[in-house]
Scaffold this motif. Structure first.
Motif, PDB file in Angstrom:
ATOM      1  N   SER A  26      38.161   3.426 -28.139  1.00 25.90           N
ATOM      2  CA  SER A  26      37.674   2.726 -29.327  1.00 25.90           C
ATOM      3  C   SER A  26      38.794   2.639 -30.342  1.00 25.90           C
ATOM      4  O   SER A  26      39.846   3.244 -30.196  1.00 25.90           O
ATOM      5  N   GLY A  27      38.553   1.870 -31.391  1.00 24.55           N
ATOM      6  CA  GLY A  27      39.560   1.708 -32.411  1.00 24.55           C
ATOM      7  C   GLY A  27      39.685   2.930 -33.301  1.00 24.55           C
ATOM      8  O   GLY A  27      38.899   3.879 -33.233  1.00 24.55           O
ATOM      9  N   ASP A  57      41.555   7.931 -33.362  1.00 27.85           N
ATOM     10  CA  ASP A  57      40.859   7.156 -32.330  1.00 27.85           C
ATOM     11  C   ASP A  57      40.315   8.042 -31.219  1.00 27.85           C
ATOM     12  O   ASP A  57      39.938   7.560 -30.157  1.00 27.85           O
ATOM     13  N   ARG A 180      44.019  -2.307 -34.651  1.00 28.12           N
ATOM     14  CA  ARG A 180      43.040  -1.807 -33.686  1.00 28.12           C
ATOM     15  C   ARG A 180      42.018  -0.912 -34.384  1.00 28.12           C
ATOM     16  O   ARG A 180      42.052   0.300 -34.322  1.00 28.12           O
ATOM     17  N   ALA A 181      41.106  -1.572 -35.101  1.00 24.08           N
ATOM     18  CA  ALA A 181      40.076  -0.864 -35.861  1.00 24.08           C
ATOM     19  C   ALA A 181      38.987  -1.865 -36.221  1.00 24.08           C
ATOM     20  O   ALA A 181      39.232  -3.081 -36.235  1.00 24.08           O
ATOM     21  N   ASP A 182      37.817  -1.363 -36.507  1.00 22.37           N
ATOM     22  CA  ASP A 182      36.745  -2.261 -36.943  1.00 22.37           C
ATOM     23  C   ASP A 182      37.130  -2.977 -38.225  1.00 22.37           C
ATOM     24  O   ASP A 182      36.736  -4.123 -38.442  1.00 22.37           O
ATOM     25  N   GLU A 183      37.865  -2.295 -39.077  1.00 22.91           N
ATOM     26  CA  GLU A 183      38.336  -2.895 -40.326  1.00 22.91           C
ATOM     27  C   GLU A 183      39.853  -2.799 -40.371  1.00 22.91           C
ATOM     28  O   GLU A 183      40.421  -1.705 -40.395  1.00 22.91           O
ATOM     29  N   LYS A 184      40.511  -3.937 -40.385  1.00 19.91           N
ATOM     30  CA  LYS A 184      41.971  -3.966 -40.404  1.00 19.91           C
ATOM     31  C   LYS A 184      42.479  -3.550 -41.780  1.00 19.91           C
ATOM     32  O   LYS A 184      41.870  -3.846 -42.803  1.00 19.91           O
TER      33      LYS A 184
END
Length: 271
Positions: A26-27, A57, A180-184
């Protein structure tokens, strides 16, 4: 292509990920360990209240910058909130070589410390006593042959974390784009220290004001193109939307003052 020459920031990769294994499935989850604060003092030198964030992560636990010496108990407490210790940190990413951003890298015994190749070389060439450069930390990074990684603008330093050119404050300052995350997010370090600098394009305490201004133009473009938030070097997280900058939450600093002989500590907090 440099951010300064074209007013845009590239996040393409020219390097490879670090040696500590592949990323988790996951991110990254991004959390502040210490929020930055945009304060100055002309009587007692720089506050050095810089931003310190943890990216996790499940495989890597990455610190963006290492903070100043007074942060040591705050770092321990912040990691403990998430059931971690300093031994669990796998990587430390340094935006630039000023004391309030690099001082604590030796406390992470199992981490690889990532430093800009050109930034470190520049810092090593400066005379002892150059403002804000911690001579011993510079020499220690040069001395170490293990757990120090050299990086450059355009490199994907770790999976989903890109180093980007953000010169001005120092000649070879790097920022980090977390893709690489839900929120950049863009971790700007002192390329953008606070709300005022992002909003105005005018940068305080920079070695090259014109280059810093170009970097901020490029940062704004990156934020617009990606929808990312920006973590400045000395403020809470920011947003750039419709040509305006704003804080995602209020900034504050808890300050106590011993004003006289009878009343003890008084709360003089800001914010």
């Amino acid at each position: 292509m440099s951010a300064q020459s074209e007013g845009t920031m590239s996040t393409s990769t020219t390097g490879s990920a670090g040696p500590s294994g592949s990323a988790g499935p996951s991110g990254y989850v991004a959390r502040p360990l210490v929020e930055g604060f945009p304060g100055k003092s002309s009587s007692h030198g720089a506050f050095g209240w810089s931003s310190l964030w943890l990216l996790d992560d499940g495989v890597r636990r990455v610190l963006v910058d290492a903070g100043q010496p007074a942060y040591i108990p705050l770092i321990h407490a912040g990691l403990e909130r998430y059931g971690l210790t300093t031994d669990d940190v796998t990587d430390v990413l340094l935006t630039h070589m000023h004391w309030d951003h690099v001082s604590n890298f030796p406390m992470f015994a199992n981490a690889t410390t990532w430093v800009g190749e050109r930034e470190l070389r520049w810092a090593a060439e400066q005379p002892s006593g150059t403002p804000f450069l911690p001579d011993l930390h510079v020499q220690e990074l040069l001395r170490r042959t293990d757990r120090v990684g050299r990086m450059a603008a355009g490199q994907e330093v770790l999976p989903g974390i890109h180093a980007i050119d953000s010169a001005g404050h120092t000649p070879h300052h790097l920022a980090f784009y977390l893709e690489r995350a839900d929120e950049k997010r863009v971790f700007a370090g002192d390329a953008v220290k606070n709300l005022y600098e992002l909003a105005s394009g005018r940068v305080d305490s920079t070695l090259d004001a014109d280059t810093s201004a170009a970097t901020i133009v490029a940062m704004r473009s990156l934020l617009t193109d990606t929808g990312a938030s920006l973590v400045p070097g000395h403020d809470v997280e920011l947003r750039w939307e419709a040509g305006e900058a704003h804080r995602r939450r209020p900034a504050g600093a808890a300050i106590g003052f011993f004003a006289d002989a009878s009343t003890g500590e008084e709360d003089r907090s800001i914010g």
